[in-house]
Motif scaffolding. Structure first.
Motif, PDB file in Angstrom:
ATOM      1  N   TYR A  80       0.824  -1.206   0.000  1.00  0.00           N
ATOM      2  CA  TYR A  80       0.000   0.000   0.000  1.00  0.00           C
ATOM      3  C   TYR A  80       0.868   1.270   0.000  1.00  0.00           C
ATOM      4  CZ  TYR A  80      -3.969  -3.036   1.110  1.00  0.00           C
ATOM      5  OH  TYR A  80      -4.938  -3.993   1.066  1.00  0.00           O
ATOM      6  N   TYR A  81       2.012   1.207  -0.730  1.00  0.00           N
ATOM      7  CA  TYR A  81       2.931   2.360  -0.726  1.00  0.00           C
ATOM      8  C   TYR A  81       2.242   3.631  -1.240  1.00  0.00           C
ATOM      9  CZ  TYR A  81       3.488   2.113  -5.813  1.00  0.00           C
ATOM     10  OH  TYR A  81       3.248   2.136  -7.164  1.00  0.00           O
ATOM     11  N   LEU A 147      10.983   0.982   0.479  1.00  0.00           N
ATOM     12  CA  LEU A 147      10.035   2.055   0.161  1.00  0.00           C
ATOM     13  C   LEU A 147      10.611   3.099  -0.791  1.00  0.00           C
ATOM     14  CD1 LEU A 147       8.402   2.744   3.652  1.00  0.00           C
ATOM     15  CD2 LEU A 147       7.351   1.624   1.678  1.00  0.00           C
ATOM     16  N   GLN A 148      11.949   3.185  -0.905  1.00  0.00           N
ATOM     17  CA  GLN A 148      12.544   4.259  -1.712  1.00  0.00           C
ATOM     18  C   GLN A 148      12.238   4.104  -3.196  1.00  0.00           C
ATOM     19  OE1 GLN A 148      16.507   5.497  -0.746  1.00  0.00           O
ATOM     20  NE2 GLN A 148      16.934   6.267  -2.813  1.00  0.00           N
ATOM     21  N   GLU A 152      10.392   6.998  -5.604  1.00  0.00           N
ATOM     22  CA  GLU A 152      11.054   7.767  -6.655  1.00  0.00           C
ATOM     23  C   GLU A 152      10.643   7.358  -8.063  1.00  0.00           C
ATOM     24  OE1 GLU A 152      15.144   7.067  -5.656  1.00  0.00           O
ATOM     25  OE2 GLU A 152      15.215   5.114  -6.638  1.00  0.00           O
ATOM     26  N   GLU A 153      10.232   6.104  -8.250  1.00  0.00           N
ATOM     27  CA  GLU A 153       9.905   5.638  -9.599  1.00  0.00           C
ATOM     28  C   GLU A 153       8.425   5.712  -9.931  1.00  0.00           C
ATOM     29  OE1 GLU A 153      11.488   1.772 -10.350  1.00  0.00           O
ATOM     30  OE2 GLU A 153      13.579   2.401 -10.147  1.00  0.00           O
ATOM     31  N   GLU A 176       9.753  22.206  -2.425  1.00  0.00           N
ATOM     32  CA  GLU A 176      10.747  22.186  -1.358  1.00  0.00           C
ATOM     33  C   GLU A 176      10.991  20.758  -0.879  1.00  0.00           C
ATOM     34  OE1 GLU A 176      11.364  23.955   3.206  1.00  0.00           O
ATOM     35  OE2 GLU A 176       9.594  24.514   2.022  1.00  0.00           O
ATOM     36  N   ALA A 177       9.900  20.000  -0.718  1.00  0.00           N
ATOM     37  CA  ALA A 177      10.031  18.620  -0.244  1.00  0.00           C
ATOM     38  C   ALA A 177      10.808  17.754  -1.233  1.00  0.00           C
ATOM     39  CB  ALA A 177       8.640  18.022   0.002  1.00  0.00           C
ATOM     40  N   VAL A 178      10.494  17.896  -2.521  1.00  0.00           N
ATOM     41  CA  VAL A 178      11.190  17.093  -3.545  1.00  0.00           C
ATOM     42  C   VAL A 178      12.675  17.434  -3.568  1.00  0.00           C
ATOM     43  CG1 VAL A 178      11.373  16.629  -6.020  1.00  0.00           C
ATOM     44  CG2 VAL A 178       9.121  16.786  -4.955  1.00  0.00           C
ATOM     45  N   ALA A 179      13.014  18.724  -3.474  1.00  0.00           N
ATOM     46  CA  ALA A 179      14.418  19.139  -3.473  1.00  0.00           C
ATOM     47  C   ALA A 179      15.157  18.529  -2.286  1.00  0.00           C
ATOM     48  CB  ALA A 179      14.511  20.666  -3.435  1.00  0.00           C
ATOM     49  N   LEU A 180      14.535  18.568  -1.103  1.00  0.00           N
ATOM     50  CA  LEU A 180      15.177  18.014   0.091  1.00  0.00           C
ATOM     51  C   LEU A 180      15.302  16.495   0.015  1.00  0.00           C
ATOM     52  CD1 LEU A 180      13.494  20.217   2.857  1.00  0.00           C
ATOM     53  CD2 LEU A 180      15.828  20.375   1.976  1.00  0.00           C
ATOM     54  N   LEU A 181      14.318  15.845  -0.589  1.00  0.00           N
ATOM     55  CA  LEU A 181      14.391  14.391  -0.746  1.00  0.00           C
ATOM     56  C   LEU A 181      15.569  14.003  -1.645  1.00  0.00           C
ATOM     57  CD1 LEU A 181      10.603  13.477  -1.151  1.00  0.00           C
ATOM     58  CD2 LEU A 181      12.129  12.675   0.672  1.00  0.00           C
ATOM     59  N   ILE A 182      15.814  14.804  -2.681  1.00  0.00           N
ATOM     60  CA  ILE A 182      16.915  14.508  -3.597  1.00  0.00           C
ATOM     61  C   ILE A 182      18.259  14.804  -2.936  1.00  0.00           C
ATOM     62  CG2 ILE A 182      18.003  15.162  -5.778  1.00  0.00           C
ATOM     63  CD1 ILE A 182      15.168  15.684  -6.871  1.00  0.00           C
ATOM     64  N   VAL A 183      18.356  15.967  -2.274  1.00  0.00           N
ATOM     65  CA  VAL A 183      19.626  16.380  -1.677  1.00  0.00           C
ATOM     66  C   VAL A 183      19.962  15.578  -0.423  1.00  0.00           C
ATOM     67  CG1 VAL A 183      20.869  18.293  -0.601  1.00  0.00           C
ATOM     68  CG2 VAL A 183      19.448  18.719  -2.586  1.00  0.00           C
ATOM     69  N   GLU A 184      18.992  15.425   0.476  1.00  0.00           N
ATOM     70  CA  GLU A 184      19.282  14.860   1.788  1.00  0.00           C
ATOM     71  C   GLU A 184      18.980  13.368   1.913  1.00  0.00           C
ATOM     72  OE1 GLU A 184      17.303  17.301   4.659  1.00  0.00           O
ATOM     73  OE2 GLU A 184      18.561  19.054   4.236  1.00  0.00           O
ATOM     74  N   VAL A 185      18.044  12.882   1.117  1.00  0.00           N
ATOM     75  CA  VAL A 185      17.688  11.458   1.207  1.00  0.00           C
ATOM     76  C   VAL A 185      18.331  10.659   0.080  1.00  0.00           C
ATOM     77  CG1 VAL A 185      15.761   9.815   1.387  1.00  0.00           C
ATOM     78  CG2 VAL A 185      15.516  12.129   2.310  1.00  0.00           C
ATOM     79  N   GLY A 186      18.646  11.342  -1.024  1.00  0.00           N
ATOM     80  CA  GLY A 186      19.333  10.666  -2.123  1.00  0.00           C
ATOM     81  C   GLY A 186      18.422   9.954  -3.094  1.00  0.00           C
ATOM     82  N   ILE A 187      17.163  10.395  -3.208  1.00  0.00           N
ATOM     83  CA  ILE A 187      16.273   9.754  -4.170  1.00  0.00           C
ATOM     84  C   ILE A 187      16.620  10.212  -5.585  1.00  0.00           C
ATOM     85  CG2 ILE A 187      14.431   9.684  -2.446  1.00  0.00           C
ATOM     86  CD1 ILE A 187      12.967  11.752  -4.304  1.00  0.00           C
ATOM     87  N   SER A 188      16.201   9.452  -6.582  1.00  0.00           N
ATOM     88  CA  SER A 188      16.461   9.791  -7.978  1.00  0.00           C
ATOM     89  C   SER A 188      15.665  11.035  -8.380  1.00  0.00           C
ATOM     90  CB  SER A 188      16.061   8.621  -8.879  1.00  0.00           C
ATOM     91  OG  SER A 188      16.014   9.018 -10.235  1.00  0.00           O
ATOM     92  N   PRO A 189      16.272  11.925  -9.194  1.00  0.00           N
ATOM     93  CA  PRO A 189      15.545  13.127  -9.635  1.00  0.00           C
ATOM     94  C   PRO A 189      14.711  12.910 -10.898  1.00  0.00           C
ATOM     95  CG  PRO A 189      17.817  13.246 -10.366  1.00  0.00           C
ATOM     96  CD  PRO A 189      17.684  11.945  -9.603  1.00  0.00           C
ATOM     97  N   LYS A 190      14.546  11.679 -11.351  1.00  0.00           N
ATOM     98  CA  LYS A 190      13.843  11.417 -12.616  1.00  0.00           C
ATOM     99  C   LYS A 190      12.389  11.877 -12.585  1.00  0.00           C
ATOM    100  CE  LYS A 190      16.755   7.641 -14.307  1.00  0.00           C
ATOM    101  NZ  LYS A 190      17.303   8.443 -15.401  1.00  0.00           N
ATOM    102  N   CYS A 191      11.838  12.077 -11.388  1.00  0.00           N
ATOM    103  CA  CYS A 191      10.451  12.563 -11.296  1.00  0.00           C
ATOM    104  C   CYS A 191      10.291  13.937 -11.951  1.00  0.00           C
ATOM    105  CB  CYS A 191      10.002  12.622  -9.840  1.00  0.00           C
ATOM    106  SG  CYS A 191      10.999  13.728  -8.797  1.00  0.00           S
TER     107      CYS A 191
END
Length: 435
Positions: A80-81, A147-148, A152-153, A176-191
């Protein structure tokens, strides 16, 4: 009377029923049972909200993490992600089209109005739904790494398609949330590729989202890092986030300068110029290899310059690089000098048309100098090339004298100055005679 025996029925024949055990129920494997169970998004949402309801007011990251980890022990977060992330980011379940399914909301989520949590936390700071939830997700995904990938995909690329339905303030929060997820969590920016969809680009929705995204990103990292993220996202040209009717290089540059992001405008200008350079060099090489007449090549270059102006200093440098790429290097070493002089003589009109002014002329001489220094096969050819450029009116005597006195590049400088001493002396004496 003889009796013919009936042949036995073969084992496994359909006519023979298989033995069964009455009253025995075959148990299904736990994993198979979960996989075949009917999806119950609302049931999952309700169970998750029961865990989140236990978060104290005002909320803290530690409390949120504890409740989500506890929920992960009993709920199927991976299955249920989508519902999990909808609750944490949007606050409730969404129906197709992007509107809320019902009125049930999480006590804390990314797009939550800040006024709902105006009481300070234990640390004395007001809980920020954006930074607080990003830090929460970071810790939770360290525990539940599975969950990552769906975040991101699948989730982020899809949810960004709903941006036009949100208020500007909500879009800015999500950026802001997407930017922080990419910078601080390391998720892919392909979104970020979702920002190029026509319905998202409309009315500057994508451009404003990208602007808010860049502001947050640059508060954490430098422009080179952001540029690398743009390339990794597949968003090769950020102009694709500008509506079609106003899309231009100038529009992109002016927008980011007006938004207080001159570094983005400068980076974009550089990227656009590099792309123009590659296209122009490839086109010149192709036309030369196809043996198109020089005047036709020049006509195409001038047409392109009229449509998309490029500074003459860049044009002469790019044309020179194209001439080097199109040169046939298969000649014998002792014939390269003569072949190169002939090649430059043939295509000098391309350079002469854009070597307008002292700055462009000195730039051309330096381009030749650096190239001859880099490719040692042409070290001795430099003065011969310079003579051709002078005879073909690509460079003036004043440009050559200036280059020799104080305009030369450091690459092999003393070597090239010594080789051209006689030529420069001749030009200086000629100037003196004319005076």
């Amino acid at each position: 009377m003889s009796h013919t025996p009936t042949p036995p029925t073969p084992q496994g024949n359909a006519a023979t029923p298989k033995p069964t055990l009455a009253g025995v129920r075959v148990r299904q494997r736990k994993g198979a049972a979960k996989a075949t169970a009917k999806l119950d998004p609302e049931g999952f949402r309700d169970s998750l909200l029961l865990h989140l309801a236990l978060v104290p007011e005002p909320p803290t990251v530690s409390a949120l993490v504890d409740k989500l980890l506890a929920a992960g022990a009993t709920l199927e977060l991976l299955k249920y992600y989508e519902q999990l992330f909808e609750v944490l980011f949007i606050g409730g379940l969404l129906q197709p089209g992007g509107s809320y399914l019902d009125d049930k909301r999480s006590p804390v989520y990314v797009l939550q109005p800040a006024s709902e949590h105006d009481a300070p936390t234990d640390g004395g700071e007001v809980f920020n739904p954006v930074t607080g939830m990003v830090e929460t997700l970071k810790r939770v995904m360290q525990r539940f790494k599975y969950l990552q990938k769906p975040l991101e995909e699948n989730f982020l690329p899809d949810i960004l398609g709903y941006l036009p339905k949100w208020e500007p303030a909500q879009r800015a929060k999500f950026a802001e949330a997407v930017a922080l997820l990419i910078v601080e969590v390391g998720i892919s920016p392909k979104c970020l590729l979702t920002l190029t969809r026509d319905h998202v680009v409309k009315d500057n929705v994508s451009l404003n989202f990208l602007t808010a995204f860049a502001k947050t990103y640059l508060s954490k990292q430098n422009m080179d890092h952001l540029g690398l993220t743009f390339r990794r996202s597949g968003l090769k040209d950020i102009a694709l986030t500008v509506p079609h009717q106003t899309r231009s290089r100038k529009q992109v540059e002016d927008h980011f300068k007006a938004e207080g992001l001159p570094q983005v405008a400068e980076w974009y200008t550089k990227m656009a110029m590099n792309e123009s350079k590659e296209d122009l060099v490839q086109n010149i090489v192709r036309m030369i290899n196809d043996e198109e007449p020089v005047d036709q090549i020049l006509e195409q270059l001038q047409t392109g310059q009229a449509e998309k102006p490029v500074p003459d200093t860049d044009m002469v440098d790019w044309i020179w690089q194209a001439l080097m790429k199109s040169f046939d290097w298969s000649a014998r070493p002792d014939q390269i000098d003569a072949a190169m002089v002939q090649h430059i003589t043939t295509y000098a009109p391309l350079l002469e048309a854009f070597a307008n002014g002292a700055k462009a002329e000195v730039t051309l001489i330096n381009a030749v100098q650096v190239y001859c220094y880099t490719d040692t096969r042409l070290l001795k050819t430099f003065p011969h090339i310079l003579k051709v450029l002078y005879n073909k009116d690509c460079v003036s005597d004043q440009a050559i004298i200036y280059w020799h006195q104080k305009g030369a590049k450091p690459n092999g400088k003393q070597h090239f100055l010594k080789m051209t001493e006689a030529m420069v002396k001749f030009l200086e004496e000629q100037d003196s005679d004319e005076e």
